[in-house]
Design a protein around this motif. Structure first.
Motif, PDB file in Angstrom:
ATOM      1  N   MET A   1      22.207  20.059 -80.409  1.00  0.00           N
ATOM      2  CA  MET A   1      23.368  19.385 -79.827  1.00  0.00           C
ATOM      3  C   MET A   1      22.945  18.030 -79.241  1.00  0.00           C
ATOM      4  O   MET A   1      21.834  17.878 -78.769  1.00  0.00           O
ATOM      5  N   ASP A   2      23.872  17.110 -79.242  1.00  0.00           N
ATOM      6  CA  ASP A   2      23.524  15.772 -78.775  1.00  0.00           C
ATOM      7  C   ASP A   2      23.517  15.716 -77.246  1.00  0.00           C
ATOM      8  O   ASP A   2      24.461  16.124 -76.592  1.00  0.00           O
ATOM      9  N   ALA A   3      22.418  15.125 -76.730  1.00  0.00           N
ATOM     10  CA  ALA A   3      22.260  15.074 -75.277  1.00  0.00           C
ATOM     11  C   ALA A   3      23.389  14.280 -74.619  1.00  0.00           C
ATOM     12  O   ALA A   3      23.821  14.617 -73.508  1.00  0.00           O
ATOM     13  N   TYR A   4      23.891  13.240 -75.297  1.00  0.00           N
ATOM     14  CA  TYR A   4      24.945  12.428 -74.663  1.00  0.00           C
ATOM     15  C   TYR A   4      26.195  13.258 -74.419  1.00  0.00           C
ATOM     16  O   TYR A   4      26.921  13.059 -73.440  1.00  0.00           O
ATOM     17  N   LEU A   5      26.429  14.239 -75.296  1.00  0.00           N
ATOM     18  CA  LEU A   5      27.623  15.071 -75.148  1.00  0.00           C
ATOM     19  C   LEU A   5      27.468  15.990 -73.926  1.00  0.00           C
ATOM     20  O   LEU A   5      28.408  16.188 -73.146  1.00  0.00           O
ATOM     21  N   TRP A   6      26.276  16.525 -73.758  1.00  0.00           N
ATOM     22  CA  TRP A   6      26.011  17.360 -72.567  1.00  0.00           C
ATOM     23  C   TRP A   6      26.190  16.534 -71.305  1.00  0.00           C
ATOM     24  O   TRP A   6      26.755  16.996 -70.314  1.00  0.00           O
ATOM     25  N   ARG A   7      25.665  15.293 -71.350  1.00  0.00           N
ATOM     26  CA  ARG A   7      25.792  14.403 -70.182  1.00  0.00           C
ATOM     27  C   ARG A   7      27.280  14.181 -69.880  1.00  0.00           C
ATOM     28  O   ARG A   7      27.723  14.249 -68.744  1.00  0.00           O
ATOM     29  N   HIS A   8      28.048  13.960 -70.958  1.00  0.00           N
ATOM     30  CA  HIS A   8      29.489  13.727 -70.809  1.00  0.00           C
ATOM     31  C   HIS A   8      30.149  14.959 -70.161  1.00  0.00           C
ATOM     32  O   HIS A   8      30.938  14.836 -69.218  1.00  0.00           O
ATOM     33  N   LEU A   9      29.781  16.161 -70.652  1.00  0.00           N
ATOM     34  CA  LEU A   9      30.401  17.381 -70.117  1.00  0.00           C
ATOM     35  C   LEU A   9      30.032  17.578 -68.651  1.00  0.00           C
ATOM     36  O   LEU A   9      30.871  17.922 -67.824  1.00  0.00           O
ATOM     37  N   GLU A  10      28.756  17.329 -68.348  1.00  0.00           N
ATOM     38  CA  GLU A  10      28.333  17.505 -66.954  1.00  0.00           C
ATOM     39  C   GLU A  10      29.054  16.496 -66.050  1.00  0.00           C
ATOM     40  O   GLU A  10      29.521  16.852 -64.963  1.00  0.00           O
ATOM     41  N   ASP A  11      29.170  15.252 -66.520  1.00  0.00           N
ATOM     42  CA  ASP A  11      29.854  14.228 -65.716  1.00  0.00           C
ATOM     43  C   ASP A  11      31.325  14.606 -65.492  1.00  0.00           C
ATOM     44  O   ASP A  11      31.849  14.479 -64.383  1.00  0.00           O
ATOM     45  N   GLN A  12      31.976  15.072 -66.563  1.00  0.00           N
ATOM     46  CA  GLN A  12      33.387  15.452 -66.437  1.00  0.00           C
ATOM     47  C   GLN A  12      33.547  16.604 -65.455  1.00  0.00           C
ATOM     48  O   GLN A  12      34.465  16.644 -64.648  1.00  0.00           O
ATOM     49  N   PHE A  13      32.617  17.576 -65.559  1.00  0.00           N
ATOM     50  CA  PHE A  13      32.691  18.758 -64.693  1.00  0.00           C
ATOM     51  C   PHE A  13      32.450  18.364 -63.235  1.00  0.00           C
ATOM     52  O   PHE A  13      33.174  18.801 -62.330  1.00  0.00           O
ATOM     53  N   ALA A  14      31.419  17.515 -63.025  1.00  0.00           N
ATOM     54  CA  ALA A  14      31.091  17.084 -61.653  1.00  0.00           C
ATOM     55  C   ALA A  14      32.289  16.359 -61.033  1.00  0.00           C
ATOM     56  O   ALA A  14      32.621  16.566 -59.859  1.00  0.00           O
ATOM     57  N   LYS A  15      32.945  15.541 -61.854  1.00  0.00           N
ATOM     58  CA  LYS A  15      34.096  14.765 -61.353  1.00  0.00           C
ATOM     59  C   LYS A  15      35.245  15.712 -60.984  1.00  0.00           C
ATOM     60  O   LYS A  15      35.819  15.614 -59.893  1.00  0.00           O
ATOM     61  N   LEU A  16      35.524  16.638 -61.889  1.00  0.00           N
ATOM     62  CA  LEU A  16      36.631  17.568 -61.652  1.00  0.00           C
ATOM     63  C   LEU A  16      36.350  18.450 -60.433  1.00  0.00           C
ATOM     64  O   LEU A  16      37.193  18.587 -59.534  1.00  0.00           O
ATOM     65  N   ALA A  17      35.132  19.025 -60.396  1.00  0.00           N
ATOM     66  CA  ALA A  17      34.779  19.899 -59.265  1.00  0.00           C
ATOM     67  C   ALA A  17      34.836  19.104 -57.962  1.00  0.00           C
ATOM     68  O   ALA A  17      35.312  19.596 -56.928  1.00  0.00           O
ATOM     69  N   GLY A  18      34.384  17.848 -58.011  1.00  0.00           N
ATOM     70  CA  GLY A  18      34.426  16.973 -56.831  1.00  0.00           C
ATOM     71  C   GLY A  18      35.860  16.769 -56.356  1.00  0.00           C
ATOM     72  O   GLY A  18      36.124  16.729 -55.152  1.00  0.00           O
ATOM     73  N   GLN A  19      36.802  16.653 -57.292  1.00  0.00           N
ATOM     74  CA  GLN A  19      38.204  16.455 -56.902  1.00  0.00           C
ATOM     75  C   GLN A  19      38.748  17.642 -56.117  1.00  0.00           C
ATOM     76  O   GLN A  19      39.661  17.508 -55.315  1.00  0.00           O
ATOM     77  N   TYR A  20      38.183  18.838 -56.394  1.00  0.00           N
ATOM     78  CA  TYR A  20      38.620  20.039 -55.672  1.00  0.00           C
ATOM     79  C   TYR A  20      37.738  20.297 -54.432  1.00  0.00           C
ATOM     80  O   TYR A  20      37.881  21.317 -53.782  1.00  0.00           O
ATOM     81  N   GLY A  21      36.777  19.411 -54.172  1.00  0.00           N
ATOM     82  CA  GLY A  21      35.956  19.538 -52.966  1.00  0.00           C
ATOM     83  C   GLY A  21      34.681  20.356 -53.122  1.00  0.00           C
ATOM     84  O   GLY A  21      34.137  20.845 -52.121  1.00  0.00           O
ATOM     85  N   TYR A  22      34.182  20.508 -54.360  1.00  0.00           N
ATOM     86  CA  TYR A  22      32.950  21.278 -54.577  1.00  0.00           C
ATOM     87  C   TYR A  22      31.740  20.356 -54.507  1.00  0.00           C
ATOM     88  O   TYR A  22      31.755  19.257 -55.055  1.00  0.00           O
ATOM     89  N   ASP A  23      30.683  20.817 -53.821  1.00  0.00           N
ATOM     90  CA  ASP A  23      29.412  20.081 -53.768  1.00  0.00           C
ATOM     91  C   ASP A  23      28.439  20.701 -54.751  1.00  0.00           C
ATOM     92  O   ASP A  23      28.482  21.906 -55.003  1.00  0.00           O
ATOM     93  N   GLU A  24      27.518  19.894 -55.235  1.00  0.00           N
ATOM     94  CA  GLU A  24      26.547  20.422 -56.210  1.00  0.00           C
ATOM     95  C   GLU A  24      25.449  21.218 -55.506  1.00  0.00           C
ATOM     96  O   GLU A  24      25.034  20.878 -54.400  1.00  0.00           O
TER      97      GLU A  24
END
Ligand code: HAM
Length: 402
Positions: A1-24
């Motif tokens: 799998m392409d690493a850029y796609l994983w990066r994209h998924l992680e970024d999207q997830f971090a952004k979404l979780a952040g909107q709901y107030g989740y910390d990493e």
């Protein structure tokens, strides 16, 4: 799998979780084996068959983490992250290791993105977790995302349902060896999860756990459904979903996809109200989920949703040797201005550099040669149209940004 796609998924997830107030939160790659035996359940396939366990030099039994929830709880307790009466919201990206027969969508080393919400017994917390999972997939454009939800109740439900289920499956159980029978006796709900065709056949028409729920579980499940409806989260009730880990109470859910073949679960989770207490912490009702990154990529691929990799804003092209320094300086200036800019490092000809700019799908080629240098200009070529014009080097960043 392409690493850029994983990066994209992680970024999207971090952004979404952040909107709901989740910390990493990040947890170690391996933990004491005992952590997983105590939490995932000693009848689960994960603990009995799939753990990568080894002895370290201090003769301690260690295990590569087969899932992310127990390590998060261990870490929360060890670092006293829980505050009495308040909710703790955490998200993570983690590698998991499971000794399973590898096939499409099932790997011995896999990766999960997950959320854990600690300290709320409200069905609103369950709804939020299911909403985050759904919104994540919807944000990626996945079609047909429906959460399959179930309620497996608590101790009383389990005790009553257990007898009904064992009775229904008595014929099938008689044909099993002693070890398999013992495992079913310890946790009969596992039967519903079995991939064994004989078990699937034997369980056709089995009683539903939903008919055995305690009143509080029934009310919780009803409220969850209204909350999901209010939030326009597509869901269906799926009494066969019981999950493969022992810590769940009441709500369990999965998002399934027909694009995955046999490994149909894109994500899974549920409520685990007893886990923190069982680990020696305070009474902390909690709920969470994790999604497989590889499976998400497979579904995106089959639905034609893989985004293009990010392209450079500019390739700065050197058209004569005396422009080399100006080319490097301009590329550096563009990067300082927040743009992505590259220049050739391998001595390509002018034509070669332009071909390369095309190949990496740069938005612009900025060409600097002797004439441009003398005039304080650059030739700006829009790669998509091939249009080019002379522009002053000063302020070229602003032009690119607009
Ligand atoms: P799980 O259902 O075991 O739950 O795993 C969650 C997701 O991880 C699965 O739905 C699947 O997408 C992915 N996954 C699991 N095993 C593999 C594998 N061998 N290869 C590829 N993908 C895999 C848990 O792990 C729970 N800790 C979820 C949770 C969080 N429950 C509460 N909080």
């Amino acid at each position: 799998m392409d690493a850029y796609l994983w990066r994209h998924l992680e970024d999207q997830f971090a952004k979404l979780a952040g909107q709901y107030g989740y910390d990493e939160i990040q947890t170690p790659t391996f933990e004491d084996t005992d952590l997983f035996c105590r939490t995932s359940g000693d009848t689960s396939d994960i603990v009995t068959k799939q753990m990568y366990t080894f002895e370290d030099k201090g003769a301690r039994s260690m295990t590569l983490k087969p899932e992310g929830t127990a390590p998060v709880m261990r870490s929360v307790l060890e670092h006293s992250l829980l505050q009495q009466g308040s909710v703790l919201k955490l998200w993570y990206f983690t590698t998991i290791f499971r000794y399973e027969r590898p096939q499409k969508g099932r790997y011995r080393q896999a990766h999960q993105l997950g959320c854990e919400l600690l300290g709320s017994a409200s069905p609103q917390a369950d709804a939020e977790i299911i909403e985050i999972a759904t919104r994540f997939y919807q944000g990626l454009g996945l079609k047909g995302v429906v959460a399959s939800i179930n309620c497996i109740g608590r101790q009383e439900t389990r005790a009553r349902y257990r007898d009904a289920l064992l009775q229904h499956a008595a014929g099938y159980l008689a044909g099993l060896d002693q070890e398999a029978r013992d495992r079913v006796q310890k946790n009969p709900l596992r039967l519903l999860d079995s991939k064994d065709p004989a078990a699937i056949e034997a369980l056709a028409g089995a009683p539903s756990v939903l008919d055995y729920l305690e009143d509080s579980s029934r009310a919780h499940f009803d409220q969850l459904q209204s909350l999901l409806t209010d939030a326009s989260i597509p869901y269906q009730i799926a009494p066969e979903i019981v999950r493969g880990l022992d810590y769940y109470t009441d709500t369990v859910f999965e998002v399934l996809s027909t694009d995955l073949g046999a490994q149909s679960a894109l994500c899974g989770g549920g409520r685990y109200d007893g886990l923190v207490k069982d680990m020696g912490g305070p009474d902390t009702p909690s709920v969470g989920f994790a999604l497989g990154i590889e499976r998400c990529c497979l579904v995106m691929q089959s639905q034609g949703l893989i985004p293009e990799p990010q392209c450079p804003d500019a390739v700065v092209v050197c058209a004569s040797p005396e422009a080399e320094s100006a080319v490097r300086q301009l590329a550096a200036r563009l990067r300082t201005a927040g743009l992505s800019a590259q220049h050739d490092l391998s001595g390509k000809s002018l034509k070669g550099q332009l071909k390369w700019a095309d190949k990496v799908r740069a938005r612009y080629a900025i060409i600097i040669g002797a004439d441009e240098l003398a005039a304080g200009n650059a030739t700006l070529r829009t790669m998509a149209s091939g249009e080019q014009s002379q522009v002053p080097l000063d302020g070229i960043e602003g032009r690119l940004r607009s």
